[in-house]
Design an enzyme around this catalytic site. Structure first.
Site, mmCIF file in Angstrom:
data_model
loop_
_atom_site.group_PDB
_atom_site.id
_atom_site.type_symbol
_atom_site.label_atom_id
_atom_site.label_comp_id
_atom_site.label_asym_id
_atom_site.label_seq_id
_atom_site.Cartn_x
_atom_site.Cartn_y
_atom_site.Cartn_z
ATOM 1 N N HIS A 284 40.870 81.775 33.086
ATOM 2 C CA HIS A 284 40.100 82.365 34.187
ATOM 3 C C HIS A 284 39.616 81.300 35.162
ATOM 4 O O HIS A 284 39.230 80.205 34.759
ATOM 5 C CB HIS A 284 38.897 83.134 33.623
ATOM 6 C CG HIS A 284 39.276 84.232 32.693
ATOM 7 N ND1 HIS A 284 39.141 84.124 31.325
ATOM 8 C CD2 HIS A 284 39.813 85.451 32.937
ATOM 9 C CE1 HIS A 284 39.564 85.248 30.757
ATOM 10 N NE2 HIS A 284 39.990 86.060 31.717
ATOM 11 N N SER B 168 42.344 90.502 33.984
ATOM 12 C CA SER B 168 40.963 90.033 34.126
ATOM 13 C C SER B 168 40.695 89.218 35.383
ATOM 14 O O SER B 168 39.592 89.268 35.927
ATOM 15 C CB SER B 168 40.544 89.234 32.890
ATOM 16 O OG SER B 168 41.455 88.182 32.632
ATOM 17 N N ASP C 141 38.608 77.913 29.749
ATOM 18 C CA ASP C 141 39.337 78.649 28.719
ATOM 19 C C ASP C 141 40.839 78.674 28.971
ATOM 20 O O ASP C 141 41.603 79.245 28.208
ATOM 21 C CB ASP C 141 38.811 80.082 28.598
ATOM 22 C CG ASP C 141 38.923 80.875 29.892
ATOM 23 O OD1 ASP C 141 39.514 80.367 30.865
ATOM 24 O OD2 ASP C 141 38.409 82.012 29.934
#
Length: 457
Positions: free
Chosen positions: A265, A47, A262
């Site tokens: 990221h 990601s 989080d």
């Protein structure tokens, strides 16, 4: 003749239709075929390479010398797989955001001659393990995964590696592959065989694309650092080992890069900084020393290294920084009890609980007493704080004062056999585990890392 005119008209009309898109492709004759001044970089990962931050106003315009190849079909903006476009985000597929490759390319073209163009081929899937890029393992890997992850793989016909190679072969018709960018590891956090799997993929790319490893460096980015609250910071110690497996590879530090909360990221500013750091390393390989102005500048080191010791005898009672010259990282107390392992700019900050260690003899071995930034002895829960290893099958080291000399859960986990090897440095073998320390994970390694011991100015 009528038939020929009809076919010509149809062909012309098809051409007009093909060009009526929201995001016009670059003409495949520009850059010229096999243009040595068109530098192409392959990008893959999960990601953070895919792009997780919302692009801001400053991110929505780009120098047209920076191009991206669509690796899937887009509907918004309209892009066709296998075509080059101006590299405005999203670069991976619609619905993704700002990522590592964005400011990599922008920084590259800003520091290269004006006749040089840069293109990226970015194949990334949020949540995927490294196994997602090993073709023979993909089917078994995703079989029991969540539907959302399966849908990501469907976009690449369930074989992201093959898609990356297919796109790279198209790119080789117009440019030259100059390097590979990787950001992955959160889903393989701490797995010691990860570097070998990265090497497998790298070696296959060299073979499948007829590339010379000496000409195609690999740049591997760290996950969110421990100091920034990273959930997977343990993987950075694994990433640090990639250059020992792939000689032409470089680790990109994440020190000082903020995360979105989080633990996984980066923020938009963090992505900009990471992208610039990837570019700085790539430019250096090309012989260009670029001064990069970071969005999130690394805090200045608040202490400086002074004398480097070459024997235990000359250290005496002097507190020492335990520093790995190869990875450019040092051991430190990151908070009230955890051991950290990070860049000097992170390790030598006044806000840390411990930045140096004092050797205390324990028979023929040593304890490593934590020393605070103000020079006082570190204590925790009313007891002296020593560098302690968990058992080899656990996950971290601590600075704890349990029973003075015992480690976390194991007897003699705070006792170290320290040996100096000329030209290499000091090895740290834990008496409790019988194995070596290499980073902030437990002393669990058969082979030692060699640390330098420095005093502070």
């Amino acid at each position: 003749m009528k038939k020929l005119l009809f076919l010509f008209a149809v062909t012309l009309a098809m051409g007009f239709i093909a060009c009526s898109t929201d995001d016009n492709p670059v003409n495949n004759d520009d850059p010229k075929k096999d243009d040595p001044q068109f530098y192409v970089y392959l990008c893959f990962g999960q990601s953070n390479m895919e792009g997780n931050a919302t692009p801001e106003a400053q991110d929505k315009t780009v120098d047209p010398r920076f191009q991206m190849m669509a690796c899937v079909d887009f509907t918004s903006p309209k892009r066709k797989m296998g075509e080059w476009y101006d590299a405005t985000p999203p670069l991976v597929r619609q619905g993704t955001g700002l990522g590592m490759a964005d400011y990599f390319g922008r920084t590259m073209v800003a520091n290269l001659p004006e006749n040089v163009k840069v293109g990226v081929i970015d194949v990334a899937l949020g949540g995927t393990k490294i196994e997602g890029f090993i073709s023979e393992e993909v089917a078994g890997y995703i079989k029991n995964e969540a539907d959302w992850l399966k849908n990501y793989f469907k976009a690449y016909n369930n074989d992201p590696y093959k898609r990356m190679v297919d796109m790279a072969k198209i790119a080789q018709q117009t440019g030259v592959i100059k390097g590979i960018l990787l950001h992955q590891g959160e889903s393989n956090n701490g797995q010691q065989d990860w570097p070998k799997k990265v090497k497998l993929i790298y070696d296959r790319l060299m073979e499948d694309l007829n590339l010379n490893p000496e000409d195609v460096p690999l740049f591997v980015g760290e996950t969110v650092s421990q100091a920034a609250g990273g959930s997977c910071y343990h993987h950075n110690a694994v990433i640090a080992k990639v250059p020992s497996v792939i000689p032409n590879s470089y680790v990109i530090s994440s020190a000082g890069c903020p995360q979105r909360g989080d633990g996984l990221h980066f923020t938009a500013a963090g992505y900009r900084t990471m992208g610039k750091r990837y570019a700085q390393a790539a430019l250096k390989v090309l012989g260009i020393e670029a001064n990069i102005e970071e969005d999130t500048p690394t805090p200045p080191t608040e202490f400086e290294l002074d004398k480097k010791f070459t024997s235990l005898a000359e250290i005496g009672n002097t507190p020492v920084v335990i520093y790995d010259e190869n990875t450019k990282k040092a051991l430190y107390g990151s908070d009230n009890q955890n051991l950290g392992y990070d860049d000097l700019s992170v390790a030598l900050q006044k806000g840390n609980s411990v930045i140096t260690f004092r050797l205390e003899e324990e028979g023929s071995n040593y304890l490593l007493r934590g020393i605070t930034p103000d020079g006082s002895e570190y204590s925790i829960w009313g007891s002296p704080g020593y560098l302690n290893s968990q058992a080899a099958d656990q996950w971290c080291c601590f600075i704890l004062g349990l029973n003075n000399q015992n480690g976390q859960d194991i007897v003699d986990g705070a006792v170290w056999d320290i040996q100096y090897v000329a030209g290499k440095g000091f090895s740290l073998k834990n008496v409790g585990t019988g194995l070596y320390l290499q980073d902030a994970s437990p002393a669990k390694f058969d082979e030692p890392a060699y640390f330098s011991f420095y005093s502070l100015k």
